[in-house]
Design a protein around this motif. Structure first.
Motif, PDB file in Angstrom:
ATOM      1  N   TYR A  99       0.846  -1.196   0.000  1.00 58.08           N
ATOM      2  CA  TYR A  99       0.000   0.000   0.000  1.00 58.08           C
ATOM      3  C   TYR A  99       0.879   1.243   0.000  1.00 58.08           C
ATOM      4  O   TYR A  99       1.875   1.320   0.728  1.00 58.08           O
ATOM      5  CB  TYR A  99      -0.884   0.028   1.247  1.00 58.08           C
ATOM      6  CG  TYR A  99      -2.118  -0.828   1.154  1.00 58.08           C
ATOM      7  CD1 TYR A  99      -3.342  -0.275   0.793  1.00 58.08           C
ATOM      8  CD2 TYR A  99      -2.054  -2.194   1.421  1.00 58.08           C
ATOM      9  CE1 TYR A  99      -4.482  -1.063   0.706  1.00 58.08           C
ATOM     10  CE2 TYR A  99      -3.190  -2.993   1.337  1.00 58.08           C
ATOM     11  CZ  TYR A  99      -4.401  -2.416   0.976  1.00 58.08           C
ATOM     12  OH  TYR A  99      -5.524  -3.197   0.882  1.00 58.08           O
ATOM     13  N   ASP A 124      -2.137   5.924  -4.343  1.00 62.87           N
ATOM     14  CA  ASP A 124      -2.909   7.158  -4.224  1.00 62.87           C
ATOM     15  C   ASP A 124      -3.418   7.365  -2.792  1.00 62.87           C
ATOM     16  O   ASP A 124      -3.677   6.408  -2.061  1.00 62.87           O
ATOM     17  CB  ASP A 124      -4.075   7.213  -5.219  1.00 62.87           C
ATOM     18  CG  ASP A 124      -3.601   7.080  -6.653  1.00 62.87           C
ATOM     19  OD1 ASP A 124      -2.922   7.991  -7.129  1.00 62.87           O
ATOM     20  OD2 ASP A 124      -3.883   6.029  -7.268  1.00 62.87           O
ATOM     21  N   ARG A 137      -9.439  -1.320  -1.054  1.00 61.13           N
ATOM     22  CA  ARG A 137      -9.205   0.118  -1.034  1.00 61.13           C
ATOM     23  C   ARG A 137     -10.077   0.829  -0.012  1.00 61.13           C
ATOM     24  O   ARG A 137     -11.251   0.516   0.142  1.00 61.13           O
ATOM     25  CB  ARG A 137      -9.454   0.697  -2.430  1.00 61.13           C
ATOM     26  CG  ARG A 137      -8.287   0.474  -3.369  1.00 61.13           C
ATOM     27  CD  ARG A 137      -8.691   0.345  -4.810  1.00 61.13           C
ATOM     28  NE  ARG A 137      -9.216  -0.992  -5.110  1.00 61.13           N
ATOM     29  CZ  ARG A 137      -9.450  -1.444  -6.325  1.00 61.13           C
ATOM     30  NH1 ARG A 137      -9.219  -0.671  -7.363  1.00 61.13           N
ATOM     31  NH2 ARG A 137      -9.907  -2.664  -6.511  1.00 61.13           N
ATOM     32  N   GLN A 142      -8.415   5.352  -5.037  1.00 63.77           N
ATOM     33  CA  GLN A 142      -7.178   4.574  -4.993  1.00 63.77           C
ATOM     34  C   GLN A 142      -7.178   3.525  -6.098  1.00 63.77           C
ATOM     35  O   GLN A 142      -8.219   2.961  -6.441  1.00 63.77           O
ATOM     36  CB  GLN A 142      -7.021   3.923  -3.621  1.00 63.77           C
ATOM     37  CG  GLN A 142      -6.847   4.950  -2.496  1.00 63.77           C
ATOM     38  CD  GLN A 142      -6.768   4.316  -1.129  1.00 63.77           C
ATOM     39  OE1 GLN A 142      -7.558   3.450  -0.782  1.00 63.77           O
ATOM     40  NE2 GLN A 142      -5.797   4.744  -0.335  1.00 63.77           N
TER      41      GLN A 142
END
Length: 217
Positions: A99, A124, A137, A142
């Motif tokens: 992540y 993101d 997510r 993302q």
């Protein structure tokens, strides 16, 4: 190689398929509003060596289906992340999911060096105002990047799981949750426990208290 780690845990079942080893880096330069892991933001603490981490992972690796690396922000420690990834590949054939709150395009240089070491990447920043309907997510802005054939096999068609969180207990009485909660889940849990007479302090509240004290000093 030095590395800053917030915590390690096995098994984690809510951040990728199967029974996974969870690795949380310490330190985050992004600090998304609404983040449930504010305790991992500080760049101080958790200092150890990559070899020490790998030795702990070695005990769990035979039973693990994969590894999930989060934080904090793993890419804030790029050299340590790469050393850890290389060690993980020597330990296990399981998949690796990482992540990051950085945009994918910002990670290009590190990802070239990490070619073949990361099977799946979530990129993101978390956006608390965005919807939350996609697997793996915290917010739908993302992006999931399947970077290897194993990553495409393991992550590309995952359904959004039913609400679930892994619960981890530390020796000092702290309780940790791993997973992707729905909006307001922790506030509802806090209110439920308070109604039962329990005093609850979240890591986010602790982080705000530390920030307030630093501003006053």
């Amino acid at each position: 190689m030095n590395i800053r780690i917030s915590r390690l845990h096995f098994p984690v079942t809510t951040l990728g398929p199967g029974r996974r080893i969870g690795i949380w880096f310490q330190g985050c330069s992004i600090r998304c509003p609404g983040c449930i892991s504010m305790d991992t933001w500080s760049p101080a603490g958790g200092e150890t060596q990559v070899d020490v981490v790998l030795e702990q992972l070695r005990a769990w690796a035979p039973e693990a289906d994969g590894f999930t690396i989060s934080g904090g922000e793993p890419f804030d420690q790029p050299e340590a992340l790469l050393a850890l990834l290389r060690g993980v590949r020597r330990l296990s054939a399981g998949d690796v999911l990482v992540y990051s709150g950085h945009a994918y395009e910002q990670l290009a240089d590190v990802l070239v060096t990490a070619d073949g070491l990361i099977d799946g990447l979530i990129s993101d920043p978390f956006d608390m105002a965005a919807s939350q309907t996609l697997a793996l997510r915290g917010s739908d802005n993302q992006r999931l990047h399947c970077l290897t054939p194993l990553g495409r096999q393991r992550f590309s068609a995952l359904p959004r799981p039913a609400k679930a969180l892994d619960v981890m207990f530390d020796g000092d009485g702290s309780v940790w949750f791993a997973g992707i909660p729905s909006r307001g889940d922790f506030q509802r849990l806090r209110e439920l426990l308070a109604d039962q007479g329990h005093h609850v302090q979240t890591s986010a509240a602790k982080a705000r208290d530390r920030k307030d004290r630093n501003q006053q000093s």
